[in-house]
Design a protein around this motif. Structure first.
Motif, PDB file in Angstrom:
ATOM      1  N   ASP A 169       0.819  -1.218   0.000  1.00 58.83           N
ATOM      2  CA  ASP A 169       0.000   0.000   0.000  1.00 58.83           C
ATOM      3  C   ASP A 169       0.857   1.274   0.000  1.00 58.83           C
ATOM      4  O   ASP A 169       0.321   2.388   0.072  1.00 58.83           O
TER       5      ASP A 169
ATOM      6  N   TRP B  31      -2.775   5.898   7.138  1.00 56.37           N
ATOM      7  CA  TRP B  31      -4.166   5.406   7.020  1.00 56.37           C
ATOM      8  C   TRP B  31      -5.072   6.052   8.071  1.00 56.37           C
ATOM      9  O   TRP B  31      -6.216   6.393   7.797  1.00 56.37           O
TER      10      TRP B  31
ATOM     11  N   ARG C 179     -14.560   8.544   2.149  1.00 52.82           N
ATOM     12  CA  ARG C 179     -13.988   7.501   1.299  1.00 52.82           C
ATOM     13  C   ARG C 179     -14.048   7.890  -0.178  1.00 52.82           C
ATOM     14  O   ARG C 179     -13.157   7.546  -0.955  1.00 52.82           O
TER      15      ARG C 179
ATOM     16  N   LYS D  77      -7.080   2.053  -4.737  1.00 52.62           N
ATOM     17  CA  LYS D  77      -8.063   1.088  -5.245  1.00 52.62           C
ATOM     18  C   LYS D  77      -8.979   0.620  -4.127  1.00 52.62           C
ATOM     19  O   LYS D  77      -8.579   0.550  -2.962  1.00 52.62           O
ATOM     20  N   ASP D  78     -10.215   0.254  -4.524  1.00 46.76           N
ATOM     21  CA  ASP D  78     -11.230  -0.145  -3.544  1.00 46.76           C
ATOM     22  C   ASP D  78     -10.781  -1.312  -2.676  1.00 46.76           C
ATOM     23  O   ASP D  78     -11.013  -1.330  -1.463  1.00 46.76           O
ATOM     24  N   GLU D  79     -10.141  -2.320  -3.287  1.00 43.91           N
ATOM     25  CA  GLU D  79      -9.742  -3.498  -2.497  1.00 43.91           C
ATOM     26  C   GLU D  79      -8.699  -3.128  -1.431  1.00 43.91           C
ATOM     27  O   GLU D  79      -8.688  -3.714  -0.350  1.00 43.91           O
TER      28      GLU D  79
ATOM     29  N   LEU E 129      -8.546  -0.075  -0.006  1.00 45.94           N
ATOM     30  CA  LEU E 129      -9.312   0.665   1.007  1.00 45.94           C
ATOM     31  C   LEU E 129     -10.023  -0.314   1.939  1.00 45.94           C
ATOM     32  O   LEU E 129     -10.053  -0.128   3.159  1.00 45.94           O
ATOM     33  N   ASP E 130     -10.606  -1.382   1.360  1.00 46.12           N
ATOM     34  CA  ASP E 130     -11.314  -2.392   2.175  1.00 46.12           C
ATOM     35  C   ASP E 130     -10.353  -3.040   3.163  1.00 46.12           C
ATOM     36  O   ASP E 130     -10.719  -3.330   4.303  1.00 46.12           O
ATOM     37  N   GLU E 131      -9.098  -3.253   2.727  1.00 48.67           N
ATOM     38  CA  GLU E 131      -8.131  -3.971   3.562  1.00 48.67           C
ATOM     39  C   GLU E 131      -7.515  -3.106   4.647  1.00 48.67           C
ATOM     40  O   GLU E 131      -7.336  -3.544   5.783  1.00 48.67           O
ATOM     41  N   TYR E 132      -7.209  -1.841   4.314  1.00 46.81           N
ATOM     42  CA  TYR E 132      -6.396  -1.022   5.229  1.00 46.81           C
ATOM     43  C   TYR E 132      -7.135   0.129   5.906  1.00 46.81           C
ATOM     44  O   TYR E 132      -6.727   0.570   6.995  1.00 46.81           O
TER      45      TYR E 132
ATOM     46  N   LYS F   7     -12.048   1.337  10.004  1.00 45.67           N
ATOM     47  CA  LYS F   7     -13.521   1.448   9.968  1.00 45.67           C
ATOM     48  C   LYS F   7     -13.975   2.504  10.985  1.00 45.67           C
ATOM     49  O   LYS F   7     -13.374   2.635  12.050  1.00 45.67           O
TER      50      LYS F   7
END
Length: 458
Positions: free
Chosen positions: A364, A431, A439, A446-448, A450-453, A456
Motif C-alpha cells: 500500500d 491510514w 472515502r 483502489k477499492d480493495e 481501502l477495504d483492507e487497510y 472502519k
C-alpha cells in the motif's frame, strides 16, 4: 629522484607560484618546508611550462619567499584506509583527531577516486529506512541514491543529519551498515553537538567522522568530502558494506572553491562562483552508486544551506541537476514548532518508485503516498481559502481537508528528533489520517486496498 626547489616567486592567499620546475604533474602532492622548519602540505593546481601553481592546505601565513623549500612528491593526495576507521574521528585532511591510537593501514587510496564504468553501475532500488516518516513514506531514499537536503540559515539541518545518522538502516540485509559523516567548515559548537550526539546514542560505533572546522584553512574544505567519499568507497566496494555518506555543509565547500578561484584570478561565473562549479560538484556526487555483482553501496545525503533561502542560487540549482531529487526544509514549518520541518510538497525523490512496494516496504506504499500528497495539497488550498474568504465559505469536504492538513503537519511530519518510526508505523499513521476524509475523496487508492487497510468508523 625527488628534487627540492627554492624558487618560490609569489604567494597570494592559499596559492604559491614556483618557477623552474621539471616533470611536475597536475594534482601532485607537495611538501613545503618553511624557514622555521615547519612543514606544510600542498597540491599542484596548475602547470604552465616550468611554472607550477601550488595550493597550500594549511594556509600561506608566515611564508618567506627566499628561504622556503618546495618538494614535489610525484603522487596525488591519498588516504590510508583500514576497516578500523569505523568508530574513529578524523580531521578534514584524514588525520586522527580523537586521541586514539594510530591506524595500521590496509592500503593507500587516491582521494580523487576512480570513475565508475556506467555499464558497471547497478540501478538503485533497495529501500533505506531513516525512521523519518516524511522521508521513508513520501520521499523514499534508496541504496545508491544521492538525495540532498536544502536548508536555510538557522534551520535544524544538523539535528536532521544526526537523526538520519542514528536511525538509518537497510532492512532484511546481511551486509553491515556504516555511516561516513563529513562536516565541512562547521563551527566548534556544531562539531561538539555531532560528536556528543554520536557518542551518546552509540551511532559512533558504526560511523567514520571527518570534522573540518570553520577556523581551519578554507583549502582543507576542498579535501574533506574527498576523504569521506574515498573511505566510503573502500568500505562499500572492498568490505561489502552499505555506506551512507552525510556531508554538511556543501555551501561551505562551494565558498572555498570560490575563494581559491578568486585567488587564481579566474574569470568568475554566476554570483562569483567558478564556471566549473557544476563539474566539480558532479565529481563528488557521482561517487554514489552500486556496482553490478557487488554487495556494497554508497548512498549520499549532502546538506546545503541556501543563501537567503534562495533555491535559484547556483549551489542548490546545480545540485538539483546532478542529484536524484531534494528534501527541502521549510522556515514556516520550523516557526510553527514542527520537527523536522520537511516541506513534503516541493521535496522529491526521483527513485522512490523503485524502492517501494511489496517485498521492499508494503504493497500500500505507493497508493497511500500519492493520496497523502494530493490530500495535503488540497488541505493547504482549503486553509488559504479560509484566510481569504473566512471559514464559513468552505464546504464540509473542504473543512475535512483543512483538518487533514493540520493533523498531517502536527502528527505525521512533526515527529521530533528522537522518534524512530518503522515504515509500517508510518503507513499505519497515514491510514489513520486518511480516515478523516470521506472515502469518496480517496480517489488514488483502489477499492480493495481501502477495504483492507482503511480504519472502519466508530
Amino acid at each position: 629522484m625527488l628534487k627540492e626547489y627554492k624558487t618560490v616567486t609569489e604567494v597570494v592567499g592559499p596559492l604559491m607560484a614556483v618557477e623552474g620546475v621539471e616533470g611536475v604533474k597536475f594534482d601532485e602532492l607537495v611538501d613545503i618546508q618553511m624557514q622555521t622548519g615547519e612543514k606544510r602540505r600542498g597540491q599542484v593546481l596548475e602547470i604552465n611550462g616550468d611554472k607550477a601553481m601550488v595550493q597550500i592546505f594549511e594556509g600561506s601565513s608566515g611564508i618567506n619567499l627566499e628561504d622556503t623549500k618546495v618538494r614535489f612528491l610525484g603522487r596525488p593526495l591519498s588516504l590510508d584506509v583500514s576497516e578500523d576507521m569505523v568508530g574513529r574521528v578524523f580531521d578534514g585532511m584524514g588525520r586522527i583527531n580523537d586521541n586514539g591510537p594510530e591506524l595500521i593501514p590496509e592500503k593507500t587510496m587516491d582521494v580523487n577516486g576512480e570513475p565508475i564504468n556506467p555499464m558497471a553501475r547497478d540501478y538503485p532500488d533497495e529501500f533505506i529506512q531513516t525512521g523519518i516518516s516524511s522521508i521513508d513514506h513520501l520521499n523514499t531514499l534508496v541504496r545508491g541514491q544521492k538525495l540532498p537536503v536544502f536548508s536555510g540559515s538557522g534551520l535544524p539541518h544538523k539535528e536532521l543529519a544526526a537523526q538520519i545518522a542514528r536511525q538509518a538502516t537497510v532492512l532484511d540485509s546481511e551486509e553491515e551498515f556504516a555511516i561516513v559523516f563529513a562536516a565541512i567548515g562547521i563551527t566548534f559548537e556544531e562539531a561538539e553537538f555531532f560528536m556528543e550526539d554520536f557518542r551518546k546514542t552509540g551511532a559512533i560505533d558504526h560511523s567514520v567522522m571527518f570534522i573540518n572546522l570553520a577556523d581551519d584553512p578554507a583549502i582543507e574544505r576542498i579535501a574533506t568530502p574527498k576523504m569521506a567519499l574515498t573511505t566510503a568507497e573502500y568500505l562499500a566496494y572492498e568490505k561489502d558494506m552499505h555506506v551512507l555518506v552525510i556531508m554538511t555543509d556543501m555551501t561551505n565547500y562551494c565558498e572555498a572553491l570560490r575563494e581559491i578561484s578568486a585567488a587564481r584570478r579566474e574569470v568568475p561565473g554566476r554570483r562569483g562562483y567558478p564556471g566549473y562549479l557544476y563539474t566539480n560538484l558532479a565529481t563528488l556526487f557521482e561517487r554514489a552508486g552500486r556496482l553490478v555483482g557487488g554487495k556494497g553501496s554508497v548512498t549520499q545525503i549532502p546538506i546545503l544551506t541556501m543563501p537567503e533561502d534562495d533555491i535559484t542560487h547556483p549551489i542548490p540549482d546545480l545540485t538539483g541537476y546532478i542529484t536524484e531529487g531534494q528534501l527541502i526544509l521549510s522556515r514556516d514549518l520550523f516557526n510553527s514548532g514542527i520537527q523536522p520541518p520537511i516541506d513534503v510538497l516541493p521535496s522529491l525523490s526521483r527513485l522512490k518508485d523503485k524502492g517501494t512496494g511489496e517485498g521492499k516496504t508494503r504493497k500500500d506504499h505507493a497508493a497511500t503516498m500519492n493520496q497523502m500528497f494530493a490530500a495535503y495539497a488540497e488541505g493547504k488550498q482549503a486553509k488559504e481559502l479560509a484566510v481569504v474568504l473566512g471559514e464559513s465559505a468552505l464546504s464540509e469536504t473542504d473543512k475535512l481537508f483543512a483538518k487533514f492538513g493540520e493533523r498531517f503537519e502536527n502528527e505525521y511530519v512533526n515527529q521530533g528528533n528522537y522518534t524512530n518510526r518503522t515504515i509500517e508505523q508510518s503507513l499505519d499513521l497515514a491510514w489513520e489520517l486518511l480516515a478523516i476524509l470521506p472515502r469518496t475523496e480517496l480517489k488514488r487508492i483502489k477499492d480493495e486496498m481501502l477495504d483492507e487497510y482503511l480504519p472502519k468508523g466508530e
